[in-house]
Design a protein around this motif. Structure first.
Motif, PDB file in Angstrom:
ATOM      1  N   LEU A 155       0.823  -1.211   0.000  1.00  0.00           N
ATOM      2  CA  LEU A 155       0.000   0.000   0.000  1.00  0.00           C
ATOM      3  C   LEU A 155       0.856   1.259   0.000  1.00  0.00           C
ATOM      4  O   LEU A 155       0.379   2.333  -0.376  1.00  0.00           O
ATOM      5  CB  LEU A 155      -0.931   0.000   1.222  1.00  0.00           C
ATOM      6  N   HIS A 156       2.125   1.121   0.417  1.00  0.00           N
ATOM      7  CA  HIS A 156       3.075   2.236   0.347  1.00  0.00           C
ATOM      8  C   HIS A 156       3.822   2.247  -0.992  1.00  0.00           C
ATOM      9  O   HIS A 156       4.808   2.970  -1.136  1.00  0.00           O
ATOM     10  CB  HIS A 156       4.092   2.148   1.493  1.00  0.00           C
ATOM     11  N   TYR A 157       3.375   1.423  -1.955  1.00  0.00           N
ATOM     12  CA  TYR A 157       3.996   1.322  -3.275  1.00  0.00           C
ATOM     13  C   TYR A 157       5.443   0.841  -3.170  1.00  0.00           C
ATOM     14  O   TYR A 157       6.293   1.217  -3.965  1.00  0.00           O
ATOM     15  CB  TYR A 157       3.937   2.658  -4.023  1.00  0.00           C
ATOM     16  N   GLY A 158       5.719   0.024  -2.175  1.00  0.00           N
ATOM     17  CA  GLY A 158       7.059  -0.506  -1.974  1.00  0.00           C
ATOM     18  C   GLY A 158       7.109  -1.997  -2.169  1.00  0.00           C
ATOM     19  O   GLY A 158       6.180  -2.625  -2.690  1.00  0.00           O
ATOM     20  N   ASP A 159       8.206  -2.587  -1.730  1.00  0.00           N
ATOM     21  CA  ASP A 159       8.428  -4.017  -1.902  1.00  0.00           C
ATOM     22  C   ASP A 159       9.153  -4.535  -0.659  1.00  0.00           C
ATOM     23  O   ASP A 159       9.950  -3.804  -0.037  1.00  0.00           O
ATOM     24  CB  ASP A 159       9.265  -4.279  -3.159  1.00  0.00           C
ATOM     25  N   ILE A 160       8.877  -5.766  -0.306  1.00  0.00           N
ATOM     26  CA  ILE A 160       9.538  -6.393   0.830  1.00  0.00           C
ATOM     27  C   ILE A 160      10.044  -7.759   0.405  1.00  0.00           C
ATOM     28  O   ILE A 160       9.317  -8.517  -0.267  1.00  0.00           O
ATOM     29  CB  ILE A 160       8.597  -6.493   2.053  1.00  0.00           C
ATOM     30  N   GLN A 161      11.299  -8.064   0.735  1.00  0.00           N
ATOM     31  CA  GLN A 161      11.927  -9.328   0.375  1.00  0.00           C
ATOM     32  C   GLN A 161      12.601  -9.915   1.613  1.00  0.00           C
ATOM     33  O   GLN A 161      12.977  -9.195   2.541  1.00  0.00           O
ATOM     34  CB  GLN A 161      12.964  -9.137  -0.738  1.00  0.00           C
ATOM     35  N   ALA A 162      12.770 -11.228   1.592  1.00  0.00           N
ATOM     36  CA  ALA A 162      13.467 -11.926   2.673  1.00  0.00           C
ATOM     37  C   ALA A 162      14.416 -12.945   2.056  1.00  0.00           C
ATOM     38  O   ALA A 162      14.073 -13.603   1.061  1.00  0.00           O
ATOM     39  CB  ALA A 162      12.478 -12.610   3.603  1.00  0.00           C
ATOM     40  N   HIS A 163      15.592 -13.076   2.618  1.00  0.00           N
ATOM     41  CA  HIS A 163      16.550 -14.073   2.141  1.00  0.00           C
ATOM     42  C   HIS A 163      17.515 -14.398   3.268  1.00  0.00           C
ATOM     43  O   HIS A 163      17.697 -13.604   4.217  1.00  0.00           O
ATOM     44  CB  HIS A 163      17.317 -13.556   0.915  1.00  0.00           C
ATOM     45  N   ASN A 164      18.109 -15.570   3.156  1.00  0.00           N
ATOM     46  CA  ASN A 164      19.108 -15.979   4.130  1.00  0.00           C
ATOM     47  C   ASN A 164      20.432 -15.272   3.836  1.00  0.00           C
ATOM     48  O   ASN A 164      20.763 -14.977   2.682  1.00  0.00           O
ATOM     49  CB  ASN A 164      19.309 -17.490   4.098  1.00  0.00           C
ATOM     50  N   ILE A 165      21.190 -15.015   4.899  1.00  0.00           N
ATOM     51  CA  ILE A 165      22.493 -14.378   4.739  1.00  0.00           C
ATOM     52  C   ILE A 165      23.486 -15.425   4.245  1.00  0.00           C
ATOM     53  O   ILE A 165      23.624 -16.506   4.828  1.00  0.00           O
ATOM     54  CB  ILE A 165      22.949 -13.763   6.079  1.00  0.00           C
ATOM     55  N   ASP A 166      24.194 -15.105   3.144  1.00  0.00           N
ATOM     56  CA  ASP A 166      25.077 -16.083   2.497  1.00  0.00           C
ATOM     57  C   ASP A 166      26.277 -16.438   3.371  1.00  0.00           C
ATOM     58  O   ASP A 166      26.579 -17.616   3.574  1.00  0.00           O
ATOM     59  CB  ASP A 166      25.552 -15.543   1.142  1.00  0.00           C
ATOM     60  N   ASN A 167      26.932 -15.454   3.885  1.00  0.00           N
ATOM     61  CA  ASN A 167      28.194 -15.703   4.609  1.00  0.00           C
ATOM     62  C   ASN A 167      27.981 -15.625   6.118  1.00  0.00           C
ATOM     63  O   ASN A 167      28.697 -14.943   6.839  1.00  0.00           O
ATOM     64  CB  ASN A 167      29.258 -14.688   4.181  1.00  0.00           C
ATOM     65  N   GLY A 168      27.000 -16.304   6.591  1.00  0.00           N
ATOM     66  CA  GLY A 168      26.758 -16.281   8.023  1.00  0.00           C
ATOM     67  C   GLY A 168      25.413 -16.890   8.356  1.00  0.00           C
ATOM     68  O   GLY A 168      24.722 -17.447   7.502  1.00  0.00           O
ATOM     69  N   ASP A 169      25.047 -16.766   9.637  1.00  0.00           N
ATOM     70  CA  ASP A 169      23.774 -17.293  10.096  1.00  0.00           C
ATOM     71  C   ASP A 169      22.689 -16.230   9.972  1.00  0.00           C
ATOM     72  O   ASP A 169      22.958 -15.044   9.813  1.00  0.00           O
ATOM     73  CB  ASP A 169      23.899 -17.738  11.558  1.00  0.00           C
ATOM     74  N   GLY A 170      21.459 -16.687  10.110  1.00  0.00           N
ATOM     75  CA  GLY A 170      20.326 -15.781  10.147  1.00  0.00           C
ATOM     76  C   GLY A 170      19.819 -15.387   8.779  1.00  0.00           C
ATOM     77  O   GLY A 170      20.229 -15.916   7.747  1.00  0.00           O
ATOM     78  N   CYS A 171      18.893 -14.454   8.782  1.00  0.00           N
ATOM     79  CA  CYS A 171      18.259 -13.996   7.545  1.00  0.00           C
ATOM     80  C   CYS A 171      18.114 -12.484   7.579  1.00  0.00           C
ATOM     81  O   CYS A 171      18.343 -11.833   8.604  1.00  0.00           O
ATOM     82  CB  CYS A 171      16.893 -14.663   7.359  1.00  0.00           C
ATOM     83  N   GLU A 172      17.682 -11.928   6.449  1.00  0.00           N
ATOM     84  CA  GLU A 172      17.587 -10.482   6.292  1.00  0.00           C
ATOM     85  C   GLU A 172      16.281 -10.131   5.592  1.00  0.00           C
ATOM     86  O   GLU A 172      15.894 -10.763   4.597  1.00  0.00           O
ATOM     87  CB  GLU A 172      18.771  -9.962   5.472  1.00  0.00           C
ATOM     88  N   PHE A 173      15.585  -9.137   6.143  1.00  0.00           N
ATOM     89  CA  PHE A 173      14.381  -8.591   5.529  1.00  0.00           C
ATOM     90  C   PHE A 173      14.722  -7.202   4.999  1.00  0.00           C
ATOM     91  O   PHE A 173      15.301  -6.385   5.724  1.00  0.00           O
ATOM     92  CB  PHE A 173      13.237  -8.485   6.537  1.00  0.00           C
TER      93      PHE A 173
END
Length: 740
Positions: free
Chosen positions: A410-428
């Protein structure tokens, strides 16, 4: 004629066979006694025959084909021996035959047979065989000629008619190929269609399941709001009254978790609004550095408790973005909350704000467990919940990230999620466009508009706080406020609430200031309202037998009760629910769980407003009644006087109706209806009915015991109808009204 016991033969002779002529005289014939000698007389003499001595005649002739006529044109070039080949378009033709004997051609008869069938005889002298639209194929013909019972040799030939191109062997092979291809494509089309149908069915089923889940959560949220009222309202009283610091700390913990439950409920309400397209964005220019920093500070204490390294970095000191401040914080809160949920104790969470010439990126990353690759695309699906060792015991509802995705879009934006390649965890990563060129004019608000809105919110909050402070002064403050309403008698309030505990809670809290009548449903409440005519009504919406909307509608449509203020108290918080309640005539709408101090202040304000209006219109405020006035009758008063004169003169007449009044007064029916609605808030029909019922009530008050006489005296003819209308207006039957 030569005959015996087995056969007979007829032979024909003509002048060229030796007869005196081809014409004989009538009756000029004679047969001798021997039976085989015959005499015939003719115009040129006598002929005699001896049938036994007559020599058998022989005829040697061969039938030949002299030509084939196709389309009025003779074709000889197609003749190749005894085989004839014709094209499909030449399947209508004629065959000419001849024996090449010209002495007596008119007596030659031709016969033909096709494919071994019986012989077909032509007319004597006709030597043409005609065929029309002969089907393609090969035909074997036999032809012969007959003359004086003498037959020529049989002539055989073959006629071949070619098939059209669309009936040829090549064409049939092509047809088979085309049919095969069509069947192949139909099979795959049906298979694809079935697959698409299954996909659509699966999608519909998923949507239905999602809708069912959301509807279930919505129903649960309504059920949760009711007991939350009995948690939040008493809890606020305890916080206000108890000065013990330890207990106040416990109260604050309870309050914080109660607000968390309400936050989850509000998230579901927001999803419902988004699905219905009813969530309107109010975009305004905002400094994202300060905005994110405010959200960051909300989680600082939680980061300290879990010993999480929590950081916020940005590539510039200020960055202006157009966002809806009251909705975009939900995006950040949901993503950061999700990061805290999946990050173990001692972990790390980073918030990074960067931008370029066209867009800004908000990255939120943690070093918790990775999201399985096969599930990473599903984390934004509604009700989907990723599981791992960190959050197995802390499962959510599965709507937070779906709400975040919807709000970002609704804010005309985009949201993505992916795992961090060189480490643990993920990123939004949330991406938003810079500037406001992508926004619609109705979506943008200026800072002045927002300040007005903020001032209004702050004003309401100050009112809430003042209500709390006022109640700290109870009962003295409450007594002063009630004294402002009226010092003549205690105000009566009717409460319609099906939940026993809330009904008892409201009755207990309000009975110190008002005379309270509590009812478990709208039907009983309506009876009490018609009987007591209270000063105010508090009603829930969802009740058995008669709900709050129906109760409000009946109260507001009755001239005896339409002045009573109605407060709708309900767990239904959607805008359409509020609108429905207000359309029914409700004066205000309070959502559960509610603050009892706000409810009490709302009650006092409504009663005070009614008191002011009553004093204003009865002249007590300005003492206009004591002022000597010059009586000048207005046109409307003159019209009402004429109308009342007609009604008073014909009140007992059952035939009194709108047409009679319009005729006596001298105006049209339409004009009468408009003026009566304008002057009395009633239609002429309702005005006449209510006057008759009031006159009946007046007679019953004076002690008239015969209800039938009262009914006829007021112009009613049906006792059942009279009793029903009387009960609808006064809440009691005529007999009960007379007794009381």
């Amino acid at each position: 004629m030569l005959h015996d016991n087995r056969w007979k033969v007829i032979s024909c002779y003509y002048a060229n066979n030796g007869l005196q002529s081809n014409e004989f005289s009538d009756g000029a014939s004679f047969i001798c006694k021997d039976g085989h000698t015959m005499y015939f007389g003719g115009t040129d003499g006598i002929n005699w025959f001896d049938a036994i001595k007559t020599n058998n005649m022989s005829w040697k002739a061969n039938v030949i084909i002299t030509g084939i006529i196709i389309g009025n044109k003779e074709r000889n070039t197609d003749i190749m021996g005894d085989n004839f080949n014709l094209e499909y378009e030449d399947n209508s033709f004629s065959i000419h035959l001849s024996t090449l004997t010209y002495d007596d051609p008119n007596n030659i008869t031709y016969l033909y047979s096709i494919n071994g069938e019986e012989w077909t005889r032509l007319q004597p002298g006709m030597n043409e065989i005609t065929f029309s639209h002969l089907s393609p194929g090969t035909y074997k013909f036999r032809v012969k000629a007959m003359y004086n019972n003498m037959s020529s040799q049989i002539k055989e030939f073959t006629m071949h008619i070619s098939s059209p191109w669309y009936s040829s062997t090549v064409a049939y092979i092509l047809y088979l190929i085309i049919i095969g291809v069509i069947i192949y494509f139909i099979y795959h089309y049906q298979k694809r269609k079935e697959y698409d149908r299954m996909q659509i069915q699966e999608h519909i089923h998923a949507e239905q399941m999602g809708e069912a889940k959301l509807r279930f959560f919505m129903n649960i949220s309504h059920d949760i709001r009711t007991p939350m009222t009995l948690i939040v309202s008493p809890l606020l009283q305890l916080i206000k009254e108890d000065d013990d610091m330890h207990r106040r700390s416990v109260y604050e913990t309870i309050k914080r978790n109660a607000e968390r439950i309400l936050h989850l409920i509000n998230q579901m309400m927001d999803l419902r609004k988004i699905d219905k397209g009813m969530l309107t964005m109010h975009m305004q220019e905002t400094d994202m550095v300060n905005f994110i920093d405010d959200v960051y500070s909300l989680f600082s204490d939680q980061a300290k408790i879990k010993d999480i390294d929590f950081n916020f970095t940005h590539d510039s000191d200020t960055l202006s973005l157009w966002i809806d401040r009251h909705n975009f914080d939900k995006v950040l809160v949901n993503i950061i909350s999700n990061a805290f949920k999946f990050t173990p104790t001692g972990g790390k969470i980073d918030i990074e704000l960067t931008h370029n010439d066209s867009e800004a990126n908000i990255a939120i990353r943690d070093n918790g467990e990775k999201i399985p690759e096969e599930n990473i695309k599903r984390i934004f699906e509604r009700f989907y919940q990723a599981q791992n060792s960190v959050n197995d015991n802390n499962m959510g509802t599965g709507i937070g990230l779906d709400l975040a995705r919807s709000l970002v879009e609704l804010h005309y934006g985009d949201i993505q999620a992916h795992n961090i390649d060189n480490g643990d965890g993920c990123e939004f990563i949330v991406t938003l466009p810079l500037g406001n060129s992508h926004l619609k004019p109705e979506e943008m608000v200026t800072d002045d508009d927002d300040n007005k809105k903020t001032d209004l919110i702050e004003l309401n909050e100050e009112d809430d706080e003042s209500a709390v402070e006022d109640n700290k002064m109870s009962p003295d403050k409450i007594d002063i406020l009630n004294e402002q309403l009226s010092n003549r008698k205690r105000q009566t309030i009717v409460i319609a609430e099906d939940d026993d505990e809330i009904r008892q809670y409201l009755e207990h809290e309000l009975s110190g200031d008002f005379y309270v009548i509590a009812c478990p449903n709208g039907k009983e409440a309506l009876t009490a309202i018609m009987k007591e005519i209270p000063s105010l009504i508090i009603s829930d919406i969802m009740m058995p037998i008669m709900d709050g909307n129906e109760l409000c509608s009946k109260v507001k449509s009755n001239i005896n009760t339409n002045h009573i203020p109605v407060i709708m108290l309900t767990a239904k918080s959607r805008d359409e629910d509020r609108l429905e309640g207000l359309e029914m005539g409700a004066d205000t709408y309070i959502v559960k769980p509610f603050n009892l101090d706000i409810l009490r202040r709302t009650i006092i304000n409504l009663l005070h407003q009614r008191e002011l209006l009553r004093n204003k219109f009865n002249g007590s405020e300005s003492q206009e009644n004591n002022l000597e006035k010059i009586n000048v009758e207005s046109p409307d008063n003159k019209l009402l006087n004429r109308i009342m004169s007609v009604i008073n003169n014909n009140l007992s007449d059952p035939s009194l109706n709108v047409d009679m009044i319009a005729q006596e007064v001298g105006i049209s029916r339409v004009h009468l209806h408009r003026k009566m609605k304008e002057l009395t808030n009633q239609t002429p029909h309702d005005f006449i009915r209510n006057l008759r019922l009031k006159q009946a009530a007046h007679l019953l008050e004076q002690g008239y015991q015969n209800i039938t006489e009262v009914m006829f005296a007021c112009g009613f003819t049906n006792s059942a109808s009279f009793s029903t209308m009387f009960k609808n207006l006064y809440g009691r039957s005529p007999r009960e009204y007379m007794k009381n």
